[in-house]
Design a protein around this motif. Sequence first.
Motif, short mmCIF file in Angstrom:
data_model
loop_
_atom_site.label_atom_id
_atom_site.label_comp_id
_atom_site.label_asym_id
_atom_site.label_seq_id
_atom_site.Cartn_x
_atom_site.Cartn_y
_atom_site.Cartn_z
N PRO A 1 41.86 32.29 31.86
CA PRO A 1 40.79 32.94 32.64
C PRO A 1 40.98 34.45 32.66
O PRO A 1 42.07 34.96 32.95
CB PRO A 1 40.96 32.33 34.03
CG PRO A 1 42.39 31.92 34.10
CD PRO A 1 42.80 31.54 32.72
N THR A 2 39.96 35.17 32.32
CA THR A 2 40.00 36.63 32.29
C THR A 2 38.94 37.18 33.22
O THR A 2 37.89 36.57 33.43
CB THR A 2 39.77 37.17 30.87
OG1 THR A 2 38.51 36.68 30.38
CG2 THR A 2 40.87 36.68 29.93
N PHE A 3 39.23 38.35 33.78
CA PHE A 3 38.32 38.95 34.74
C PHE A 3 36.98 39.28 34.09
O PHE A 3 36.90 39.72 32.95
CB PHE A 3 38.92 40.24 35.31
CG PHE A 3 40.05 40.00 36.27
CD1 PHE A 3 39.88 39.21 37.38
CD2 PHE A 3 41.30 40.57 36.04
CE1 PHE A 3 40.92 38.99 38.27
CE2 PHE A 3 42.34 40.36 36.92
CZ PHE A 3 42.15 39.57 38.03
N SER A 4 35.92 39.05 34.84
CA SER A 4 34.56 39.45 34.46
C SER A 4 34.05 40.44 35.48
O SER A 4 34.14 40.20 36.69
CB SER A 4 33.64 38.23 34.37
OG SER A 4 32.30 38.65 34.18
N LEU A 5 33.50 41.55 34.99
CA LEU A 5 33.02 42.59 35.89
C LEU A 5 31.55 42.42 36.26
O LEU A 5 30.98 43.27 36.96
CB LEU A 5 33.21 43.97 35.25
CG LEU A 5 34.65 44.34 34.90
CD1 LEU A 5 34.70 45.72 34.27
CD2 LEU A 5 35.54 44.28 36.12
N LYS A 6 30.91 41.32 35.79
CA LYS A 6 29.49 41.14 36.05
C LYS A 6 29.21 40.99 37.54
O LYS A 6 28.25 41.53 38.06
CB LYS A 6 28.97 39.93 35.28
CG LYS A 6 28.99 40.11 33.77
CD LYS A 6 28.44 38.88 33.09
CE LYS A 6 28.44 39.07 31.57
NZ LYS A 6 27.90 37.87 30.87
N GLY A 7 30.03 40.22 38.23
CA GLY A 7 29.78 39.98 39.65
C GLY A 7 30.66 40.81 40.56
O GLY A 7 30.78 40.49 41.75
N LEU A 8 31.28 41.86 40.02
CA LEU A 8 32.17 42.69 40.84
C LEU A 8 31.37 43.48 41.86
O LEU A 8 30.38 44.14 41.52
CB LEU A 8 32.96 43.64 39.94
CG LEU A 8 33.95 44.57 40.63
CD1 LEU A 8 35.04 43.77 41.32
CD2 LEU A 8 34.55 45.55 39.63
N ARG A 9 31.80 43.42 43.10
CA ARG A 9 31.18 44.18 44.18
C ARG A 9 32.16 45.22 44.69
O ARG A 9 33.32 44.92 44.94
CB ARG A 9 30.75 43.25 45.32
CG ARG A 9 29.65 42.25 44.92
CD ARG A 9 29.25 41.39 46.09
NE ARG A 9 28.20 40.47 45.73
CZ ARG A 9 26.90 40.74 45.79
NH1 ARG A 9 26.52 41.94 46.22
NH2 ARG A 9 25.99 39.86 45.43
#
Length: 296
Positions: free
Chosen positions: A206-214
Amino acid sequence: MAQRPPALGGGTLGRRRRAIRPPRLGGLTINKLLPNMLTVLALSAGMTGIRFATDQRWEHAVVAIVVAAVLDALDGRIARLLNAQSKFGAELDSLSDVVSFGVAPAMILYMWGLNEARSFGWIACLLFGACAALRLARFNTALGSAAQKPVWAYNYFTGVPAPAGAGLALLPIVASFELGRTVVGHPVFVVIWTVGMAALMISAIPTFSLKGLRIHPRYVVFVFLGLVLLAAGVVSAPWTTLLILGLGYLVTLPFSVRQYRRLMDQAESLVGGEIGGEDAPAAEAAAEETAAPPPA
């Protein structure tokens, strides 16, 4: 008193006006075509990188892949903003990614250093391109089951995304601009590095996704300052900045795995607590009834 001439019927006049009105032009608007235009530009940038590699213009080849990654990041977001998503655009984006982030980086690496490893270098080149295609195929087939994905897992990718994998694969070339080719250009190292980046793309990490970053409003100013520093680094020392970004992304992989597992454990504990708290009394009563002797 003079009589007025009879007026034409409103219905007849309206039909005549509609008859002489020019027809509207059919087709798609620019807003609907803009995401696909960006996708085609990303594909063109990836193929242009191969051309630069044939001329041994390695700096231009790396920049072409970076431009393709930027355009790939923009087309999907613009499609969502303009409500211009389509099945055609999704398929075009996947095919473009295979070329720009699978075939093009593999060929650039082969012409830069993998060819010195002979058959092993070509195997690594083929493996990278195939893993990029397999990753994108897996991503497309998983879109239909997105609703079954837990909420806490939306901010994670499965494996390294194709644009990031392409950038990581090209890090030896980027490092050679600052450190020299003798340090990171050994054929054995390039083969191992390419195979490793290919494995990361098809892995289940699992790698971080910045799409849903708030971002909290308190830290918005610091984010803007970071963007200013990033822009200054790209302008003044582009290769060092890209190298730091690539290595920094690799450093985040263990943290993403740990955070993902922590969230998964918390979700499982919550589910277990609900089951134990609500269903445990009913289960115990049923067990007592089963174990008790029948009434006389």
